[in-house]
Every structure is written in structure tokens, then in C-alpha cells.
Design an enzyme around this catalytic site. Structure first.
Site, short mmCIF file in Angstrom:
data_model
loop_
_atom_site.label_atom_id
_atom_site.label_comp_id
_atom_site.label_asym_id
_atom_site.label_seq_id
_atom_site.Cartn_x
_atom_site.Cartn_y
_atom_site.Cartn_z
N GLY A 34 0.84 -1.21 0.00
CA GLY A 34 0.00 0.00 0.00
C GLY A 34 0.86 1.24 0.00
N GLY A 37 4.58 3.89 4.76
CA GLY A 37 4.36 4.57 6.05
C GLY A 37 3.18 3.99 6.82
N THR A 39 -0.71 2.79 8.17
CA THR A 39 -2.01 3.35 8.54
C THR A 39 -1.89 4.66 9.30
OG1 THR A 39 -2.94 1.13 8.65
CG2 THR A 39 -4.14 2.85 9.83
N CYS A 40 -1.08 4.68 10.35
CA CYS A 40 -1.05 5.85 11.23
C CYS A 40 -0.71 7.11 10.45
CB CYS A 40 -0.04 5.62 12.35
SG CYS A 40 0.07 6.99 13.51
N HIS A 458 -0.74 25.54 41.20
CA HIS A 458 -2.05 26.17 41.40
C HIS A 458 -2.16 27.39 40.51
CE1 HIS A 458 -5.70 27.44 43.40
NE2 HIS A 458 -5.18 28.66 43.48
C1 LIG Z 1 -8.77 6.45 11.51
C2 LIG Z 1 -7.78 5.89 12.49
C3 LIG Z 1 -7.29 6.67 13.51
C4 LIG Z 1 -6.39 6.15 14.42
N1 LIG Z 1 -5.96 6.95 15.44
C5 LIG Z 1 -5.09 6.46 16.34
C6 LIG Z 1 -4.61 7.28 17.40
O1 LIG Z 1 -4.99 8.45 17.54
N2 LIG Z 1 -3.73 6.76 18.28
C7 LIG Z 1 -3.30 5.46 18.17
O2 LIG Z 1 -2.50 5.02 19.00
N3 LIG Z 1 -3.73 4.66 17.17
C8 LIG Z 1 -4.61 5.13 16.25
N4 LIG Z 1 -5.04 4.33 15.23
C9 LIG Z 1 -4.51 2.95 15.14
C10 LIG Z 1 -3.12 2.94 14.48
O3 LIG Z 1 -3.17 3.63 13.26
C11 LIG Z 1 -2.66 1.51 14.26
O4 LIG Z 1 -2.71 0.80 15.49
C12 LIG Z 1 -1.22 1.45 13.74
O5 LIG Z 1 -1.06 2.29 12.63
C13 LIG Z 1 -0.84 0.01 13.39
O6 LIG Z 1 0.47 0.00 12.86
P1 LIG Z 1 1.07 -1.31 12.17
O7 LIG Z 1 2.47 -1.01 11.88
O8 LIG Z 1 0.71 -2.50 12.98
O9 LIG Z 1 0.25 -1.48 10.81
P2 LIG Z 1 0.11 -0.50 9.56
O10 LIG Z 1 0.56 0.87 9.83
O11 LIG Z 1 -1.29 -0.69 9.09
O12 LIG Z 1 1.14 -1.10 8.50
C14 LIG Z 1 0.88 -2.27 7.84
C15 LIG Z 1 1.34 -2.11 6.40
O13 LIG Z 1 1.45 -3.41 5.83
C16 LIG Z 1 1.05 -3.37 4.48
N5 LIG Z 1 0.65 -4.73 4.15
C17 LIG Z 1 -0.31 -5.48 4.74
N6 LIG Z 1 -0.35 -6.71 4.23
C18 LIG Z 1 0.60 -6.75 3.28
C19 LIG Z 1 1.05 -7.76 2.38
N7 LIG Z 1 0.51 -8.98 2.41
N8 LIG Z 1 2.02 -7.45 1.51
C20 LIG Z 1 2.60 -6.22 1.49
N9 LIG Z 1 2.23 -5.24 2.32
C21 LIG Z 1 1.25 -5.50 3.21
C22 LIG Z 1 -0.09 -2.37 4.48
O14 LIG Z 1 -0.25 -1.79 3.19
C23 LIG Z 1 0.36 -1.35 5.54
O15 LIG Z 1 1.02 -0.24 4.94
C24 LIG Z 1 -5.94 4.82 14.29
C25 LIG Z 1 -6.40 4.02 13.24
C26 LIG Z 1 -7.31 4.55 12.35
C27 LIG Z 1 -7.80 3.69 11.21
#
Ligand SMILES: Cc1cc2nc3c(=O)[nH]c(=O)nc-3n(C[C@H](O)[C@H](O)[C@H](O)COP(=O)(O)OP(=O)(O)OC[C@H]3O[C@@H](n4cnc5c(N)ncnc54)[C@H](O)[C@@H]3O)c2cc1C
Ligand SMILES: NC(=O)c1ccc[n+]([C@@H]2O[C@H](COP(=O)([O-])OP(=O)(O)OC[C@H]3O[C@@H](n4cnc5c(N)ncnc54)[C@H](O)[C@@H]3O)[C@@H](O)[C@H]2O)c1
Length: 476
Positions: A34, A37, A39-40, A458
């Protein structure tokens, strides 16, 4: 075409952060299907909070009027807000990608989706076979789809797409009662969109402490239309001449199955939870253990399990394996994996004892530790008396200054030892106010010593935390 690496990382979210200087000169593959960087950065924490801030400014005139200050809101420029946010974020994503792909000669970026063909073997969609000595699965999660008619219409969004829409809708239906739904309801509500939130439960954010869930539900009902105990039955174009661009009619029924009447909207946001990306990775076929909800099973050291045993050289972190779908948890687990990948001594274990979270709504919510119901069970099991206090922001001088009527600090502790078991805050800057309580829980600082062992400025808002700690009436 095939390649072998010392290390392969699937997912460039928190997975991208495990590469330190110790990997310089060693062969590393990053597989990202995707946007670089994850989801976050691209569709999660960061852009949502960058919308939360200006949306909060848009709501200031209504707040100020209560305190005798007349302000007027002239306009909210959706496109300007959106373009500021993504102008910054897209550049960070592109720079991060270029650093790995172009600058670092030892790193190969596979910019495509891949699936496992064995515990340490992958094949990409274009057929490139990759093997590796060590594999880190950091593949994250994605929005759950709802199997209702019309869910595929272009007017129906998830958090992946709603932030890039060309203009703000006049009316928005949001399905779900969790974090994503609450934050977007607050953002769109504050900028003047008519929001209807459809929730199958009897309150919003029901996994939080019951006092907070109940009070936040009441606060939300004062800001937008909340339909509790309601489900959507389908989505259909309301204007047959514009099926893909015009308004839609969202069918509703109550949880007893009675028709609850349609509601018309310009857009629909589905926020019904997130599912781990293990299915698209073929993790089960590769023999890896999964939890019933689809998460990869890992041990305390983030080692992936197969048949209940760690698979040598295979690690997972973040949403793909964690019960906490939170960025600070994914980052913590990434630090643990980074250490363990090259450890010559004992492995590090992840610490999930006191995982905090915040919901960036209006009012804000922040929590750490046990809910009152969990603490009641805990105290019964260990033979301790439970102490609970709910302290109003409005009981402190800063609360008077704000004329606050909804803010609370709820603390839960063991009465005898003074050990803090949980903290649940609702109100102005709750996400910051909670941090000293998180620290106290990590360092096992008893409530009374925390209150009396230091100065509290305070009349800062932190006095509400001091008063709540004293109000627990604990020993220790
Ligand atoms: C709208 C929203 C708001 C949020 N706000 C907060 C917040 O304020 N505070 C907080 O702590 N958390 C928040 N979160 C949660 C947080 O974004 C996630 O917990 C965190 O980003 C997860 O990180 P990760 O590295 O596990 O996965 P991700 O950042 O999702 O990374 C996974 C990556 O793997 C890639 N991928 C997946 N499968 C494959 C494959 N088979 N082959 C190749 N690539 C692949 C994907 O494309 C993706 O880029 C929020 C989530 C959302 C949806
Ligand atoms: N501020 C933050 O830290 C923050 C913000 C956004 C998201 N997140 C993370 O992302 C995760 C996902 O957020 P989310 O709000 O999508 O999930 P969630 O688990 O918080 O809430 C999901 C909601 O969807 C409902 N739901 C589930 N299936 C449904 C169905 N079939 N029909 C109707 N409703 C259904 C649930 O009852 C619940 O109300 C969160 O758990 C959170 O960890 C964190």
C-alpha cells in the site's frame, strides 16, 4: 525471479522503524503493498488528529458565547484543511519511501502485495519469490466491511477514503460506536455537517469504563444525532438520476428487528472495526497460529507461534498480532522486535500491563488500566477493598475558569495499598492530563504519595488529578 535477504519486513508502518544502524550493510527487504508509512501516517492517527484540531477551532464560537465572548464563524474551508494535512503527510510518506528505496543501498523495497509460501518465504503478486533468514510481519489491519446491500456505492466510505473527499458533505451517516466513529462524528459535527451515528449497542464506546461510556454518550447526543440499538439494513441511491453521486437513503432497523425508518445522507462512513491482514497474507496456510479474530499468535517476545511453539526467525508486531490496535503499542512492540532480532543475550518481552489510549473527541477521553467492573473482580480475587472516586473538573479553580460541566477524572485503586488500578478521564486535554497517572502506575507510586509527595501547580487543571487522588482516601 528470486531473492534472499538477511531480514524481510512485511509492512512499512511500525515495521519500518525497526531498522537501526546495526542493519547497515546487511541485506534487507521491505514489502509494502500500500502507501509507504502505513495506517497511522497515511490514513490513521496523524491525519485524523490534524482534522481534530481545526474542527475544534471551528467549534470555539459556540463555547466562547457561554463565557461572554461573542465570536462568529465565517467559513470552514474543507479543501484548505484537507490540502494542508495531506500536503504535509504525502511528502513524509514519499521521503520515507525514497530513503529506503533509493538512498539505502542495502535495502530493497518490494512495492507490492505479498503472501507467505512458508514461514520465511514469500511470493509477491508479480511472482517474485523471496526467502529470508529472519522475517518481521508488521502487516497491520484494515477496515471491516459490512455485508449490507449498497455498501459498494461510491458514496460509502471508510476511514481510508473519507479524509480525501473533494468537499464536506451536508449530511453524513456514520455506522459504528467505536473510536473511529466517535472521532469522525466529532470532526464532522464541529465543522457543521449534520451527523447521524448508527450504533447497534446501547451506548457509545462500550469497551470503556461504564461511567465514561455513559457520560460520553450523553455528551455526544448533545452534539449530533445518535441512534442507539440500531443497525443499518442497506444503502440505496435516493436520486435515481444520480445513483453514484447524489444522496443515499440508509435503511435502519432497531435491534429487535423493527423498521426504524430510513435516513437520508450525502455520504456514509462505515467504522465497524478493523480486521488483521493475516488472511491476505495466507498466514494460516503457512502454518502460523491465529487467534479466533484472525490475529497472529505471538509470545511475550513477539515471536510468531506455529503449533504453540515459536517459529525460529519469525516475528510479528502491531495490529496484525496485537489485541491493542494502537500506534504506541505497535511502536513499543517494534522496539522489542528490533532488540530481539539481533540479541546475543536474553530476549526482551513486551510490556502490555498499562496500555493507555485516548479518543480525540469533544470532550476528549483518556484511559489506562482496569475499568471499575474489572477492578471489582480483581479486588475480590486478591482480597483488597476497592476505592473509586469521580472528581469533576468543575470542582477546581481551572474548571471554574472554563465553566466546565462535563469533565471528570475517575480513579480506581486498592484502598489498603493505594495502588492505582485504573484512570478514566473525560474532558479538556484528557489525553495529556492522564500522563502522570500512567507514570504512577508504571512506577507503582501509591495514590496518596503521588498526591502529597510533590507540588501541584495552582491553579492548573492538574489540580483535578490531585483532588481525585486525595478523594480515593487510600493508604500506602
Ligand atoms: C482512523 C484511524 C485513527 C487512528 N488513530 C489512532 C490514534 O490516535 N492513536 C493510536 O494510537 N492509534 C490510532 N489508530 C490505530 C493505528 O493507526 C494503528 O494501530 C497502527 O497504525 C498500526 O500499525 P502497524 O504497523 O501495525 O500497521 P500499519 O501501519 O497498518 O502497517 C501495515 C502495512 O502493511 C502493508 N501490508 C499489509 N499486508 C501486506 C502484504 N501482504 N504485503 C505487502 N504489504 C502488506 C499495508 O499496506 C500497511 O502499509 C488509528 C487508526 C485509524 C484507522
Ligand atoms: N484515538 C485512537 O487511539 C484511535 C482512533 C481511531 C482508531 N483507533 C484504533 O483503531 C481501532 C479500530 O477502530 P474502530 O472504531 O473501527 O473499531 P472499534 O472496535 O473501536 O469499534 C467498532 C464498532 O463497530 C461496531 N460494529 C462491529 N461490527 C459491526 C456490524 N457488523 N454492524 C454494526 N456495527 C458493528 C462495534 O459494535 C463497535 O461499536 C480501534 O480499536 C482503536 O484501537 C484508535
Amino acid at each position: 525471479m528470486s531473492a534472499h535477504h538477511d531480514l524481510v519486513i512485511v509492512g512499512s508502518g511500525s515495521g519500518n522503524s525497526i531498522l537501526g544502524p546495526e542493519w547497515d550493510g546487511r541485506s534487507v527487504g521491505i514489502v509494502e503493498g500500500g502507501t509507504f508509512g502505513g495506517t497511522c501516517l497515511n490514513v490513521g492517527c496523524i491525519p485524523t488528529k490534524m482534522f481534530v484540531y481545526p474542527a475544534g477551532l471551528a467549534a470555539v464560537p459556540a463555547e466562547a458565547a457561554r463565557l461572554g465572548v461573542d465570536l462568529t464563524r465565517d467559513a470552514v474551508h474543507w479543501q484548505a484543511i484537507r490540502d494542508r494535512i495531506f500536503g504535509r503527510i504525502d511528502a513524509i510518506s514519499a521521503d520515507g519511501r525514497a530513503y529506503r528505496d533509493v538512498t539505502q543501498e542495502n535495502v530493497t523495497l518490494y512495492a507490492e502485495h505479498a503472501r507467505l509460501t512458508g514461514p520465511r518465504a514469500l511470493v509477491t503478486d508479480s511472482g517474485r519469490a523471496i526467502t529470508t533468514d529472519q522475517l518481521v510481519i508488521a502487516a497491520g489491519s484494515r477496515p471491516r466491511e459490512l455485508p449490507v446491500p449498497g455498501a459498494g456505492l461510491p458514496q460509502v466510505h471508510t476511514s481510508d477514503t473519507i479524509m480525501r473527499i473533494p468537499e464536506a458533505p451536508r449530511r453524513l451517516v456514520i455506522v459504528g460506536g467505536g473510536y473511529v466513529a466517535a472521532e469522525f462524528a466529532a470532526i464532522f459535527g464541529q465543522i457543521g455537517v449534520e451527523v447521524t451515528q448508527v450504533v447497534r449497542g446501547t451506548a457509545l464506546l462500550t469497551h470503556l469504563d461504564a461511567t465514561v461510556a455513559e457520560r460520553f454518550t450523553a455528551a455526544a447526543r448533545g452534539q449530533w444525532d445518535v441512534r442507539l440499538s440500531t443497525e443499518i439494513t442497506g444503502i440505496a441511491p435516493a436520486d435515481e438520476d444520480r445513483p453514484g453521486t447524489g444522496p443515499v437513503r440508509v435503511g435502519l432497523m432497531d435491534t429487535d428487528g423493527n423498521d426504524a425508518g430510513p435516513v437520508e445522507a450525502d455520504l456514509v462512513l462505515i467504522a465497524a472495526g478493523r480486521i488483521p491482514n493475516t488472511d491476505r497474507l495466507d498466514a494460516a496456510a503457512a502454518g502460523l497460529d491465529l487467534h479466533p479474530d484472525g490475529r497472529l499468535a505471538v509470545d511475550a517476545y513477539q515471536r510468531v507461534l506455529a503449533g504453540g511453539r515459536p517459529v525460529p526467525g519469525v516475528w510479528a508486531l502491531g495490529d496484525v498480532s496485537s489485541e491493542h490496535q494502537l500506534k504506541h503499542v505497535a511502536n513499543h512492540e517494534a522496539r522489542v522486535v528490533a532488540h530481539n532480532l539481533t540479541a546475543t543475550g536474553p530476549l526482551l518481552a513486551s510490556d502490555h500491563r498499562f496500555v493507555p489510549s485516548a479518543v480525540f473527541t469533544h470532550p476528549q477521553l483518556a484511559q489506562v488500566g482496569m475499568t471499575e467492573a474489572q477492578a471489582r473482580e480483581h479486588c475480590a480475587a486478591v482480597g483488597e477493598e476497592l476505592a473509586v472516586v469521580v472528581q469533576d473538573y468543575g470542582s477546581t479553580a481551572y474548571g471554574w475558569a472554563m465553566e466546565d460541566t462535563t469533565g471528570i477524572v475517575k480513579l480506581i485503586a486498592e484502598r489498603g495499598t493505594g495502588r492505582l488500578l485504573g484512570a478514566h478521564l473525560m474532558g479538556h486535554e484528557a489525553s495529556m492530563l492522564i500522563q502522570p497517572l500512567i507514570q504512577a502506575m508504571h512506577t507503582d507510586l501509591p495514590a496518596h504519595r503521588m498526591a502529597r509527595g510533590q507540588y501541584w501547580i495552582h491553579p492548573a487543571l492538574t489540580e483535578v488529578v490531585e483532588n481525585a487522588l486525595l478523594g480515593l482516601g487510600t493508604g500506602g
